[in-house]
Design an enzyme around this catalytic site. Structure first.
Site, PDB file in Angstrom:
ATOM      1  N   LYS A  48     -14.419  15.748 -17.851  1.00  0.00           N
ATOM      2  CA  LYS A  48     -13.348  15.308 -18.759  1.00  0.00           C
ATOM      3  C   LYS A  48     -13.588  15.874 -20.147  1.00  0.00           C
ATOM      4  CE  LYS A  48     -12.149  11.372 -15.949  1.00  0.00           C
ATOM      5  NZ  LYS A  48     -12.436  10.030 -15.503  1.00  0.00           N
ATOM      6  N   GLN A  92     -15.076   4.800 -17.688  1.00  0.00           N
ATOM      7  CA  GLN A  92     -15.291   5.365 -16.354  1.00  0.00           C
ATOM      8  C   GLN A  92     -15.662   4.258 -15.361  1.00  0.00           C
ATOM      9  OE1 GLN A  92     -14.876   8.763 -15.575  1.00  0.00           O
ATOM     10  NE2 GLN A  92     -15.025   7.994 -13.497  1.00  0.00           N
ATOM     11  N   ASP A 115      -5.291   5.855 -18.885  1.00  0.00           N
ATOM     12  CA  ASP A 115      -5.375   5.754 -17.426  1.00  0.00           C
ATOM     13  C   ASP A 115      -4.156   5.026 -16.862  1.00  0.00           C
ATOM     14  OD1 ASP A 115      -7.546   6.979 -16.218  1.00  0.00           O
ATOM     15  OD2 ASP A 115      -8.959   5.405 -16.794  1.00  0.00           O
TER      16      ASP A 115
END
Ligand code: NAP
Length: 287
Positions: A48, A92, A115
């Site tokens: 990422k 995460q 997200d």
């Protein structure tokens, strides 16, 4: 059979995003929080960060020890919620067992929830007015559209009903005017249902799960699965050698859906920055 090249489509979108960022007054910023030392999560976080650099997004990675307390993690999220240089926050998953994932999801400001896991953003998606699109399903919609496939009027079948993939995938296909069926482990006679699909999306997590007898001739087959085969090699849910000849379009694993997920995260971070800019202007107007 046409292979949908997720790597090439992802590269094309990243080039578009890079151009967009270059035209922005201030770079968008993404903060990624990694708790503990899960090796797979560490790889995802590294990828990422690398992807952010590739398109010019500013990024910060916070690596916290596995024993981090919920209140320390909450405190970091609060600080990032208030940090104007950060437009997107991602924690995460999975988190170490003693931490509460739901509490984390709710703590991230919906404006920075790149997200799209916060119930507020899920609600917006359900309403058909999304702010952020969930990364993996949004990536799949890009693969479909950029392959020249219009889901309107088609029968779509999604196998899997997780909050991260299956459910939002069904919503995005519905928004694109497909007629959608969602299957799960309790679905009766799954092959009979999947054989109806013009577009079949498999998000189960079992190698070799989708076999040729489950697929209609000429179907579009999207394989979300990320599994390891007996030799430890990355593979999807679909038995590719038998299914590919029956399909009109198919995504391989690796190189299909996988590369798109991070690309959509970048896209959401840029969107988040645009939204802030808009809000800044609105508040300036009022002042
Ligand atoms: P998940 O939360 O484990 O969900 C799996 C779904 O499959 C569940 O809804 C489950 O049904 C269903 N299922 C299990 N066995 C089944 C069966 N025999 N028949 C029909 N349905 C069955 O997994 P996930 O997070 O959605 O992920 C799915 C896969 O996608 C995994 O391999 C994951 O690694 C991969 N993934 C890939 C990406 C990417 O970027 N490429 C991103 C996210 C996930 P129940 O609800 O009834 O249990």
């Amino acid at each position: 059979m046409n292979l949908i090249d997720g790597k090439a489509i992802s590269a094309a979108i990243r080039a578009e995003l890079k151009e967009k960022v270059a035209g922005m007054e201030k770079r968008p910023g993404l903060a990624v929080i990694l708790v503990g030392d899960d090796p797979a999560s560490a790889v995802y976080v590294r990828n990422k960060k690398k992807a952010c650099e590739e398109v010019g997004i500013y990024s910060e990675v916070y690596t916290l020890p596995a024993e981090t307390s919920q209140s320390d993690l909450n405190g970091l999220i609060d600080a990032l919620n208030d940090n104007p240089a950060i437009n997107g926050i991602l924690v995460q998953l999975p988190l170490p067992k003693h931490l509460n994932e739901r509490e984390v999801t709710l703590r991230i400001s919906p404006e920075k929830d790149v997200d799209a896991f916060h119930p507020y953003n899920v609600g917006l998606i359900t309403e058909g007015h999304p702010r952020f699109l969930p990364c993996t399903p949004a990536g799949i919609m890009e693969l479909i559209r950029r392959s020249g496939i219009d889901p309107a009027g088609k029968r779509a079948v999604v196998i899997g009903r997780s909050n991260i993939v299956g459910k939002p995938m069904a919503l995005l296909l519905l928004a694109a005017n497909a007629t959608v069926t969602v299957c799960h482990s309790k679905t009766a006679d799954l092959p009979a249902v999947t054989r109806e699909a013009d577009i079949l999306v498999s998000a189960v997590g079992k190698a070799g799960f989708v076999t040729a007898d489950m697929v209609k001739e000429g179907a579009v087959v999207i394989d979300v699965g990320m599994n390891r085969d007996a030799d430890g090699k990355l593979c999807g849910d679909v038995d590719f050698p038998s299914v590919a000849p029956k399909s009109s379009f198919i995504t391989p694993v690796p190189g299909g859906v996988g590369p798109m997920t991070i690309t959509m995260l970048l896209s959401n971070t840029i969107k988040a920055k645009d939204a802030m800019y808009f809000l800044d202007r609105e508040s300036t107007k009022e002042a």
